[in-house]
Design a protein around this motif. Structure first.
Motif, PDB file in Angstrom:
ATOM      1  N   ASP A 175       0.832  -1.370   0.131  1.00 24.67           N
ATOM      2  CA  ASP A 175       0.218   0.093   0.073  1.00 24.67           C
ATOM      3  C   ASP A 175       0.905   1.163  -0.187  1.00 24.67           C
ATOM      4  O   ASP A 175       1.343   1.809   1.049  1.00 24.67           O
ATOM      5  N   PRO A 176       1.207   1.782  -1.120  1.00 26.93           N
ATOM      6  CA  PRO A 176       2.054   2.894  -1.285  1.00 26.93           C
ATOM      7  C   PRO A 176       1.724   4.121  -0.276  1.00 26.93           C
ATOM      8  O   PRO A 176       2.639   4.804   0.499  1.00 26.93           O
ATOM      9  N   VAL A 177       0.492   4.559  -0.765  1.00 27.20           N
ATOM     10  CA  VAL A 177      -0.259   5.365   0.326  1.00 27.20           C
ATOM     11  C   VAL A 177       0.131   5.467   1.588  1.00 27.20           C
ATOM     12  O   VAL A 177       0.439   6.323   2.236  1.00 27.20           O
ATOM     13  N   GLN A 178      -0.502   4.494   2.230  1.00 24.79           N
ATOM     14  CA  GLN A 178      -0.396   4.219   3.537  1.00 24.79           C
ATOM     15  C   GLN A 178       1.200   4.007   4.146  1.00 24.79           C
ATOM     16  O   GLN A 178       1.312   4.639   5.119  1.00 24.79           O
ATOM     17  N   HIS A 179       1.981   3.351   3.428  1.00 24.90           N
ATOM     18  CA  HIS A 179       3.451   3.607   3.502  1.00 24.90           C
ATOM     19  C   HIS A 179       4.075   4.780   3.951  1.00 24.90           C
ATOM     20  O   HIS A 179       4.553   4.991   4.822  1.00 24.90           O
ATOM     21  N   LEU A 180       3.594   5.942   2.750  1.00 23.89           N
ATOM     22  CA  LEU A 180       4.188   7.007   2.958  1.00 23.89           C
ATOM     23  C   LEU A 180       3.670   7.550   4.204  1.00 23.89           C
ATOM     24  O   LEU A 180       4.079   8.644   4.876  1.00 23.89           O
ATOM     25  N   ILE A 181       2.362   7.612   4.604  1.00 25.16           N
ATOM     26  CA  ILE A 181       1.685   8.072   5.828  1.00 25.16           C
ATOM     27  C   ILE A 181       2.287   7.636   6.992  1.00 25.16           C
ATOM     28  O   ILE A 181       2.627   8.556   7.946  1.00 25.16           O
ATOM     29  N   TYR A 182       2.591   6.341   7.104  1.00 29.45           N
ATOM     30  CA  TYR A 182       3.371   5.921   8.220  1.00 29.45           C
ATOM     31  C   TYR A 182       4.944   6.290   8.350  1.00 29.45           C
ATOM     32  O   TYR A 182       5.419   6.650   9.353  1.00 29.45           O
ATOM     33  N   LEU A 183       5.576   6.711   7.004  1.00 31.29           N
ATOM     34  CA  LEU A 183       6.851   7.150   7.166  1.00 31.29           C
ATOM     35  C   LEU A 183       6.945   8.552   7.294  1.00 31.29           C
ATOM     36  O   LEU A 183       8.094   9.313   8.025  1.00 31.29           O
ATOM     37  N   LEU A 184       5.791   9.354   7.318  1.00 33.72           N
ATOM     38  CA  LEU A 184       6.078  11.094   7.288  1.00 33.72           C
ATOM     39  C   LEU A 184       6.342  11.330   8.738  1.00 33.72           C
ATOM     40  O   LEU A 184       7.173  12.265   8.978  1.00 33.72           O
ATOM     41  N   MET A 185       5.533  10.865   9.651  1.00 32.50           N
ATOM     42  CA  MET A 185       5.839  11.609  11.108  1.00 32.50           C
ATOM     43  C   MET A 185       7.297  10.941  11.604  1.00 32.50           C
ATOM     44  O   MET A 185       8.128  11.939  12.244  1.00 32.50           O
ATOM     45  N   PRO A 186       7.812   9.853  11.744  1.00 35.60           N
ATOM     46  CA  PRO A 186       9.019   9.591  12.005  1.00 35.60           C
ATOM     47  C   PRO A 186      10.237  10.411  11.323  1.00 35.60           C
ATOM     48  O   PRO A 186      11.208  10.780  11.980  1.00 35.60           O
ATOM     49  N   ALA A 187       9.861  10.358   9.903  1.00 35.10           N
ATOM     50  CA  ALA A 187      10.960  11.241   9.220  1.00 35.10           C
ATOM     51  C   ALA A 187      11.148  12.560   9.597  1.00 35.10           C
ATOM     52  O   ALA A 187      12.016  13.122   9.703  1.00 35.10           O
ATOM     53  N   PHE A 188       9.790  13.312   9.768  1.00 35.10           N
ATOM     54  CA  PHE A 188       9.766  14.581  10.096  1.00 35.10           C
ATOM     55  C   PHE A 188      10.468  14.776  11.635  1.00 35.10           C
ATOM     56  O   PHE A 188      11.007  15.784  11.965  1.00 35.10           O
ATOM     57  N   SER A 189      10.284  14.039  12.505  1.00 34.60           N
ATOM     58  CA  SER A 189      10.871  13.907  13.970  1.00 34.60           C
ATOM     59  C   SER A 189      12.418  14.082  13.855  1.00 34.60           C
ATOM     60  O   SER A 189      12.652  14.798  14.479  1.00 34.60           O
ATOM     61  N   ILE A 190      13.049  13.270  12.794  1.00 38.38           N
ATOM     62  CA  ILE A 190      14.274  13.165  12.861  1.00 38.38           C
ATOM     63  C   ILE A 190      14.796  14.535  12.083  1.00 38.38           C
ATOM     64  O   ILE A 190      15.748  15.290  12.539  1.00 38.38           O
ATOM     65  N   ALA A 191      13.872  15.086  11.054  1.00 39.89           N
ATOM     66  CA  ALA A 191      14.248  15.987  10.206  1.00 39.89           C
ATOM     67  C   ALA A 191      14.052  17.418  11.184  1.00 39.89           C
ATOM     68  O   ALA A 191      15.022  18.497  10.924  1.00 39.89           O
ATOM     69  N   VAL A 192      13.693  17.433  12.213  1.00 37.87           N
ATOM     70  CA  VAL A 192      13.193  18.616  13.071  1.00 37.87           C
ATOM     71  C   VAL A 192      14.785  18.920  13.588  1.00 37.87           C
ATOM     72  O   VAL A 192      15.003  20.105  13.766  1.00 37.87           O
ATOM     73  N   SER A 193      15.466  18.013  14.025  1.00 30.67           N
ATOM     74  CA  SER A 193      16.770  18.279  14.718  1.00 30.67           C
ATOM     75  C   SER A 193      18.017  18.236  13.487  1.00 30.67           C
ATOM     76  O   SER A 193      19.049  18.788  13.802  1.00 30.67           O
ATOM     77  N   LEU A 194      17.886  17.881  12.262  1.00 25.36           N
ATOM     78  CA  LEU A 194      18.736  17.966  11.151  1.00 25.36           C
ATOM     79  C   LEU A 194      18.537  19.122  10.378  1.00 25.36           C
ATOM     80  O   LEU A 194      19.664  19.758   9.943  1.00 25.36           O
ATOM     81  N   THR A 195      17.361  19.746  10.366  1.00 22.34           N
ATOM     82  CA  THR A 195      17.337  20.786   9.641  1.00 22.34           C
ATOM     83  C   THR A 195      17.952  21.929  10.122  1.00 22.34           C
ATOM     84  O   THR A 195      18.714  22.723   9.428  1.00 22.34           O
ATOM     85  N   PRO A 196      18.008  22.210  11.449  1.00 23.24           N
ATOM     86  CA  PRO A 196      18.811  23.315  12.000  1.00 23.24           C
ATOM     87  C   PRO A 196      20.331  23.365  11.557  1.00 23.24           C
ATOM     88  O   PRO A 196      21.047  24.356  11.469  1.00 23.24           O
ATOM     89  N   VAL A 197      21.076  21.916  11.515  1.00 21.44           N
ATOM     90  CA  VAL A 197      22.264  21.897  11.160  1.00 21.44           C
ATOM     91  C   VAL A 197      22.480  22.606   9.774  1.00 21.44           C
ATOM     92  O   VAL A 197      23.431  23.107   9.446  1.00 21.44           O
ATOM     93  N   VAL A 198      21.707  21.796   8.782  1.00 23.70           N
ATOM     94  CA  VAL A 198      21.585  22.436   7.635  1.00 23.70           C
ATOM     95  C   VAL A 198      21.540  23.835   7.317  1.00 23.70           C
ATOM     96  O   VAL A 198      22.262  24.623   6.568  1.00 23.70           O
ATOM     97  N   PHE A 199      20.558  24.425   7.859  1.00 24.59           N
ATOM     98  CA  PHE A 199      20.349  25.810   7.972  1.00 24.59           C
ATOM     99  C   PHE A 199      21.414  26.540   8.561  1.00 24.59           C
ATOM    100  O   PHE A 199      21.844  27.408   7.766  1.00 24.59           O
ATOM    101  N   ARG A 200      21.943  26.365   9.497  1.00 24.83           N
ATOM    102  CA  ARG A 200      23.219  27.167  10.269  1.00 24.83           C
ATOM    103  C   ARG A 200      24.566  27.142   9.314  1.00 24.83           C
ATOM    104  O   ARG A 200      25.233  27.941   9.027  1.00 24.83           O
ATOM    105  N   MET A 201      24.521  25.690   8.732  1.00 22.32           N
ATOM    106  CA  MET A 201      25.953  25.723   7.735  1.00 22.32           C
ATOM    107  C   MET A 201      25.638  26.456   6.451  1.00 22.32           C
ATOM    108  O   MET A 201      26.528  27.030   5.770  1.00 22.32           O
TER     109      MET A 201
END
Length: 316
Positions: A175-201
């Motif tokens: 189920d591609p759509v459901q897979h992406l729904i399950y993937l979005l929140m955990p990926a965004f949780s990691i991105a919240v702490s990774l985005t500031p590193v990219v931004f500052r650099m």
């Protein structure tokens, strides 16, 4: 070509050293694996049963023989069998590793898509409203632990708004759509702490290159501002961003434990936690070795990409 060869030889030497160190570390850990396995029911095992299990697992052989067997198996892609169920460890890692890589790469993509434009805008509007806003948000993102971010996302989007499920996993082919729904929140949780590193650099690199003499020279020759930014500033500022992002990707390979646990994502980190709890030494050894190999390969790719972006590196 010499640059690529040097980096490849360095990566192979690092992998050999890591494999040897990992073998030695697990063999100097206090406790007999055979005795620990047989003590699972809470009763002290007999010496005969311990010796029989040690012989079955090959732990009664001299250390150098175990090491030769260990390295030979690694070269053949054989990471051994689990102490718990006897299943091949490599098969389980092959099944779980793509899920962890998918999680990390999606988070990295989100971090780049959000962090690079905001860093560029903040640098071009240094001291202005957007600079202050993005800098404050990045400081806030760096200060929040990833498991707190995940819990808040579940509370908001799953419990209050009821837009997405709190966690789980469905394969993309099922189920591609459901897979992406399950993937979005955990990926965004990691991105919240990774985005500031990219931004500052990005912000720091852009500000540094804007002050270079050859940028002022390009402007003095009448080159448009957009061309100056794209050809002379942004392109040259990518090198440190790639380096920092590559290092963080390698770190995230072993740092997604809490995210996978919070969102019930069946990746490699969850397997590692389970193996540690069960004192499954071959599984722990195999998982850590795979993480180390990927870390070294990511850094090798970063070095090669860095040399591509900045040709001066290849001649140093």
């Amino acid at each position: 070509m010499n640059y690529v060869l040097r980096r490849a030889v360095s990566a192979v030497a690092t992998l050999f050293a890591v494999s040897t160190l990992l073998f030695l570390l697990l063999h100097i850990v206090p406790g007999d694996p055979a005795e620990i396995l047989l003590s699972g029911g809470g009763m002290a095992p007999s010496q005969e049963s311990v010796e029989a299990l040690r012989s079955q697992l090959g732990l009664d052989r001299p250390l150098w023989q175990q090491y030769v067997t260990y390295m030979g198996n690694i070269l053949q892609g054989d990471l051994g069998n689990s102490f718990q169920d006897g299943a091949p460890i490599a098969q389980e890692i092959v099944k779980r590793l793509p899920r962890t890589l998918e999680l990390i790469l999606t988070a990295a993509l989100l971090a780049v898509v959000i962090g690079m434009p905001s860093g560029l805008l903040a640098a071009l509007r240094r001291g202005g409203f957007w600079d202050g806003l993005f800098s404050s948000v990045s400081s806030f993102g760096l200060s929040i632990p990833v498991f707190v971010t995940g819990t808040l996302l579940i509370l908001l989007f799953s419990q209050i708004l009821r837009l997405v499920p709190a966690g789980g996993f469905v394969s993309f082919t099922e189920d591609p759509v459901q897979h992406l729904i399950y993937l979005l929140m955990p990926a965004f949780s990691i991105a919240v702490s990774l985005t500031p590193v990219v931004f500052r650099m990005v912000r720091t690199s852009i500000l540094e290159f804007l002050e270079k003499e050859w940028v002022r020279t390009a402007r003095a020759k009448g080159l448009g501002e957009r061309s100056v930014l794209v050809r002379h500033v942004v392109r040259n500022s990518l090198s440190p961003v790639v380096t920092v992002l590559g290092l963080h990707l390698g770190t995230l390979l072993g740092g997604t434990v809490l995210v996978e646990y919070v969102f019930n994502w069946p990746g490699l980190s969850g397997m590692l936690v389970q193996a540690v709890e069960q004192r499954d030494y071959p599984a722990v050894q195999g998982i850590v070795l795979v993480i180390c190999i990927l870390f070294v390969l990511i850094n090798l790719c970063v070095d090669l990409l860095y040399g591509l972006l900045d040709p001066r590196v290849r001649y140093n």
